[in-house]
Design a protein around this motif. Structure first.
Motif, PDB file in Angstrom:
ATOM      1  N   ALA A  51       0.826  -1.208   0.000  1.00 15.04           N
ATOM      2  CA  ALA A  51       0.000   0.000   0.000  1.00 15.04           C
ATOM      3  C   ALA A  51       0.861   1.258   0.000  1.00 15.04           C
ATOM      4  CB  ALA A  51      -0.931  -0.009   1.204  1.00 15.04           C
ATOM      5  N   ALA A  52       1.972   1.242   0.728  1.00 10.10           N
ATOM      6  CA  ALA A  52       2.823   2.429   0.817  1.00 10.10           C
ATOM      7  C   ALA A  52       3.354   2.832  -0.543  1.00 10.10           C
ATOM      8  CB  ALA A  52       3.983   2.163   1.778  1.00 10.10           C
ATOM      9  N   ASP A  53       3.643   1.862  -1.407  1.00  9.17           N
ATOM     10  CA  ASP A  53       4.158   2.173  -2.741  1.00  9.17           C
ATOM     11  C   ASP A  53       3.076   2.755  -3.642  1.00  9.17           C
ATOM     12  OD1 ASP A  53       6.769   1.345  -2.184  1.00  9.17           O
ATOM     13  OD2 ASP A  53       6.300  -0.745  -2.653  1.00  9.17           O
ATOM     14  N   ILE A  54       1.848   2.345  -3.410  1.00  7.90           N
ATOM     15  CA  ILE A  54       0.717   2.881  -4.185  1.00  7.90           C
ATOM     16  C   ILE A  54       0.353   4.285  -3.706  1.00  7.90           C
ATOM     17  CG2 ILE A  54      -1.733   2.544  -4.718  1.00  7.90           C
ATOM     18  CD1 ILE A  54      -1.189  -0.504  -4.466  1.00  7.90           C
ATOM     19  N   LEU A  55       0.422   4.492  -2.394  1.00  5.26           N
ATOM     20  CA  LEU A  55      -0.018   5.763  -1.817  1.00  5.26           C
ATOM     21  C   LEU A  55       0.959   6.908  -2.049  1.00  5.26           C
ATOM     22  CD1 LEU A  55      -1.560   4.389   1.495  1.00  5.26           C
ATOM     23  CD2 LEU A  55      -2.773   5.334  -0.485  1.00  5.26           C
ATOM     24  N   ARG A  56       2.117   6.632  -2.626  1.00  2.85           N
ATOM     25  CA  ARG A  56       3.000   7.739  -3.018  1.00  2.85           C
ATOM     26  C   ARG A  56       2.387   8.566  -4.143  1.00  2.85           C
ATOM     27  NH1 ARG A  56       7.152   3.773  -2.581  1.00  2.85           N
ATOM     28  NH2 ARG A  56       8.360   4.081  -0.667  1.00  2.85           N
ATOM     29  N   VAL A  57       1.521   7.928  -4.963  1.00  4.47           N
ATOM     30  CA  VAL A  57       0.956   8.652  -6.104  1.00  4.47           C
ATOM     31  C   VAL A  57      -0.573   8.637  -6.137  1.00  4.47           C
ATOM     32  CG1 VAL A  57       2.981   8.359  -7.572  1.00  4.47           C
ATOM     33  CG2 VAL A  57       1.216   6.601  -7.584  1.00  4.47           C
ATOM     34  N   HIS A  58      -1.198   7.869  -5.262  1.00  2.49           N
ATOM     35  CA  HIS A  58      -2.660   7.834  -5.212  1.00  2.49           C
ATOM     36  C   HIS A  58      -3.158   8.250  -3.838  1.00  2.49           C
ATOM     37  CE1 HIS A  58      -3.310   6.086  -9.162  1.00  2.49           C
ATOM     38  NE2 HIS A  58      -2.313   5.259  -8.929  1.00  2.49           N
ATOM     39  N   THR A  59      -4.327   8.883  -3.800  1.00  6.51           N
ATOM     40  CA  THR A  59      -4.878   9.342  -2.533  1.00  6.51           C
ATOM     41  C   THR A  59      -5.367   8.157  -1.705  1.00  6.51           C
ATOM     42  OG1 THR A  59      -7.140   9.617  -3.357  1.00  6.51           O
ATOM     43  CG2 THR A  59      -5.628  11.493  -3.626  1.00  6.51           C
ATOM     44  N   ALA A  60      -5.333   8.317  -0.390  1.00  2.85           N
ATOM     45  CA  ALA A  60      -5.769   7.246   0.505  1.00  2.85           C
ATOM     46  C   ALA A  60      -7.248   6.945   0.310  1.00  2.85           C
ATOM     47  CB  ALA A  60      -5.484   7.636   1.957  1.00  2.85           C
ATOM     48  N   ASP A  61      -8.052   7.980   0.077  1.00  5.54           N
ATOM     49  CA  ASP A  61      -9.492   7.772  -0.109  1.00  5.54           C
ATOM     50  C   ASP A  61      -9.761   6.938  -1.356  1.00  5.54           C
ATOM     51  OD1 ASP A  61     -12.435   8.501   0.311  1.00  5.54           O
ATOM     52  OD2 ASP A  61     -12.053   9.294  -1.707  1.00  5.54           O
ATOM     53  N   TYR A  62      -9.106   7.298  -2.464  1.00  5.16           N
ATOM     54  CA  TYR A  62      -9.319   6.535  -3.699  1.00  5.16           C
ATOM     55  C   TYR A  62      -8.836   5.102  -3.538  1.00  5.16           C
ATOM     56  CZ  TYR A  62      -8.649   4.813  -8.455  1.00  5.16           C
ATOM     57  OH  TYR A  62      -8.671   4.042  -9.590  1.00  5.16           O
ATOM     58  N   TYR A  63      -7.672   4.912  -2.961  1.00  7.87           N
ATOM     59  CA  TYR A  63      -7.134   3.553  -2.785  1.00  7.87           C
ATOM     60  C   TYR A  63      -8.075   2.704  -1.921  1.00  7.87           C
ATOM     61  CZ  TYR A  63      -4.039  -0.203  -1.262  1.00  7.87           C
ATOM     62  OH  TYR A  63      -3.492  -1.434  -0.974  1.00  7.87           O
ATOM     63  N   TYR A  64      -8.608   3.284  -0.852  1.00  9.92           N
ATOM     64  CA  TYR A  64      -9.511   2.535   0.023  1.00  9.92           C
ATOM     65  C   TYR A  64     -10.786   2.148  -0.725  1.00  9.92           C
ATOM     66  CZ  TYR A  64     -12.781   1.455   3.765  1.00  9.92           C
ATOM     67  OH  TYR A  64     -13.709   0.833   4.559  1.00  9.92           O
ATOM     68  N   ARG A  65     -11.388   3.111  -1.439  1.00  9.53           N
ATOM     69  CA  ARG A  65     -12.637   2.812  -2.141  1.00  9.53           C
ATOM     70  C   ARG A  65     -12.408   1.840  -3.299  1.00  9.53           C
ATOM     71  NH1 ARG A  65     -14.977   6.451  -4.735  1.00  9.53           N
ATOM     72  NH2 ARG A  65     -13.306   8.003  -4.849  1.00  9.53           N
ATOM     73  N   LEU A  66     -11.250   1.942  -3.933  1.00  7.98           N
ATOM     74  CA  LEU A  66     -10.925   1.027  -5.025  1.00  7.98           C
ATOM     75  C   LEU A  66     -10.781  -0.407  -4.517  1.00  7.98           C
ATOM     76  CD1 LEU A  66     -10.037   0.634  -8.039  1.00  7.98           C
ATOM     77  CD2 LEU A  66      -7.696   1.014  -7.242  1.00  7.98           C
ATOM     78  N   THR A  67     -10.058  -0.577  -3.440  1.00  8.14           N
ATOM     79  CA  THR A  67      -9.765  -1.927  -2.954  1.00  8.14           C
ATOM     80  C   THR A  67     -10.926  -2.558  -2.196  1.00  8.14           C
ATOM     81  OG1 THR A  67      -8.675  -0.949  -1.016  1.00  8.14           O
ATOM     82  CG2 THR A  67      -7.279  -1.561  -2.867  1.00  8.14           C
ATOM     83  N   THR A  68     -11.867  -1.732  -1.763  1.00  8.37           N
ATOM     84  CA  THR A  68     -13.016  -2.278  -1.023  1.00  8.37           C
ATOM     85  C   THR A  68     -14.295  -2.289  -1.864  1.00  8.37           C
ATOM     86  OG1 THR A  68     -13.457  -0.095  -0.054  1.00  8.37           O
ATOM     87  CG2 THR A  68     -12.095  -1.633   1.225  1.00  8.37           C
ATOM     88  N   GLY A  69     -14.190  -1.958  -3.143  1.00  9.45           N
ATOM     89  CA  GLY A  69     -15.343  -2.028  -4.032  1.00  9.45           C
ATOM     90  C   GLY A  69     -16.369  -0.945  -3.802  1.00  9.45           C
ATOM     91  N   GLN A  70     -15.918   0.258  -3.435  1.00 14.76           N
ATOM     92  CA  GLN A  70     -16.847   1.344  -3.130  1.00 14.76           C
ATOM     93  C   GLN A  70     -16.809   2.475  -4.153  1.00 14.76           C
ATOM     94  OE1 GLN A  70     -17.023   2.579   1.019  1.00 14.76           O
ATOM     95  NE2 GLN A  70     -15.972   0.710   1.643  1.00 14.76           N
ATOM     96  N   LEU A  71     -16.325   2.184  -5.366  1.00 15.68           N
ATOM     97  CA  LEU A  71     -16.397   3.184  -6.418  1.00 15.68           C
ATOM     98  C   LEU A  71     -17.852   3.413  -6.810  1.00 15.68           C
ATOM     99  CD1 LEU A  71     -13.518   2.087  -8.847  1.00 15.68           C
ATOM    100  CD2 LEU A  71     -13.397   3.714  -6.943  1.00 15.68           C
ATOM    101  N   THR A  72     -18.176   4.654  -7.193  1.00 15.55           N
ATOM    102  CA  THR A  72     -19.515   4.918  -7.690  1.00 15.55           C
ATOM    103  C   THR A  72     -19.670   4.297  -9.083  1.00 15.55           C
ATOM    104  OG1 THR A  72     -18.908   6.985  -8.802  1.00 15.55           O
ATOM    105  CG2 THR A  72     -19.487   7.128  -6.457  1.00 15.55           C
TER     106      THR A  72
END
Length: 301
Positions: A51-72
């Motif tokens: 996750a730390a490598d992804i969060l260098r360029v992506h926001t925590a909110d987007y990463y959380y919603r992406l990985t938990t299936g909460q995209l609109t």
């Protein structure tokens, strides 16, 4: 030795209309092995990215919603993919493949990812079949490791589509120079501002394309003075591509790869190559063009 990132998770379940563009990820490694361009020892299977490598360029909110299936539904439609846990595993594995390729390229001079080049992913959203921006994450990873001595990264994006997500992610980062040479009328309709954009008219052929690239890239290497290069080698520049408006032949596409990779080799610049897009109706056209990229790298290194 030609390090190549690949993992079977690329072949995850998808609706019928998504399967054709994904077949190349299954067939390309087999074709490379069949032609003797790589060996089994060259292939490495990346693990899912931290996750730390992804969060260098992506926001925590987007990463959380992406990985938990909460995209609109609107966000999901923008990516072009229906959400699934297998899809997310594929994306985080692709991203790690590019990170591991970067580490290996520091040792070997070049490494390639069977997938990757997901340049339409922004910090806070995905677009255009891209959910996580692997080359952006790779550049940020290298810059975050001072012991590696990487102080400037050049991203050479020669996909037919502008690298809009990459451009936006690094718009305030002087240590990353983004160069995108793309079809002027191709997706996305609203372009971002790369450090250097070269929009091309419809129908651009081998001669003009290669002339412009040869006049631009050597100058960029001299001016930017990068320590590392990421190359997005999309083959949707082909005249046969159903989503592109350029008119390159497979030979022109091969010469494009040769020009980029020879310059990197001559300047002793480690380079990671990602395959990017390719949507020709005949799968053989896509595979042949991608195989040429690997063949060219093997010949030069």
């Amino acid at each position: 030795m030609l390090p190549v990132a690949w993992a079977p998770c690329y072949a995850h379940p998808l609706p019928q209309n998504h399967r054709f563009p994904m077949l190349k990820y299954e067939l390309l490694p087999a074709q490379l092995l069949r032609e003797g361009i790589i060996t089994e020892a060259d292939l490495f299977a990346p693990a899912p990215a931290a996750a730390a490598d992804i969060l260098r360029v992506h926001t925590a909110d987007y990463y959380y919603r992406l990985t938990t299936g909460q995209l609109t539904r609107q966000e999901e439609r923008a990516t072009g993919f229906p959400w699934s846990s297998q899809l997310i595993m594929r994306e985080v594995t692709i991203l790690e493949g590019t990170l591991e390729a970067a580490r290996r390229a520091l040792q070997t001079g070049v490494a390639l990812n069977i997938a990757g080049g997901t340049h339409h992913a922004f910090a806070d959203r995905g677009e255009g079949f891209c959910l996580l921006n692997d080359q952006a994450a790779g550049a940020a990873y290298l810059l975050a490791q001072p012991e590696l001595g990487i102080q400037k990264v050049l991203i050479v994006d020669l996909d037919v589509h502008q690298g809009n997500g990459t451009a936006r992610i690094f718009e305030q980062e002087p240590r990353v120079f983004t160069f995108s040479m793309h079809g002027a009328r191709n997706y996305p309709g609203r372009k971002e501002h790369s450090d250097l954009d070269l929009p091309l008219p419809d129908g651009t052929t081998d001669t003009e394309y290669l002339r412009l690239l040869a006049a631009t890239l050597p100058r960029l290497l001299d001016e930017v003075q990068p320590d590392f290069v990421f190359y997005q080698a999309g083959v949707d520049v082909l005249a046969t591509d159903k989503l592109g408006y350029l008119s390159l032949t497979r030979e022109g596409c091969r010469q494009r790869d040769q020009l980029v990779l020879r310059l990197c080799h001559q300047h002793r610049l480690p380079v990671v190559v990602c395959m990017g897009g390719g949507y020709s109706p005949r799968l053989a056209d896509i595979l042949d063009a991608h195989v040429n990229t690997f063949r060219t790298a093997a010949e030069i290194w």
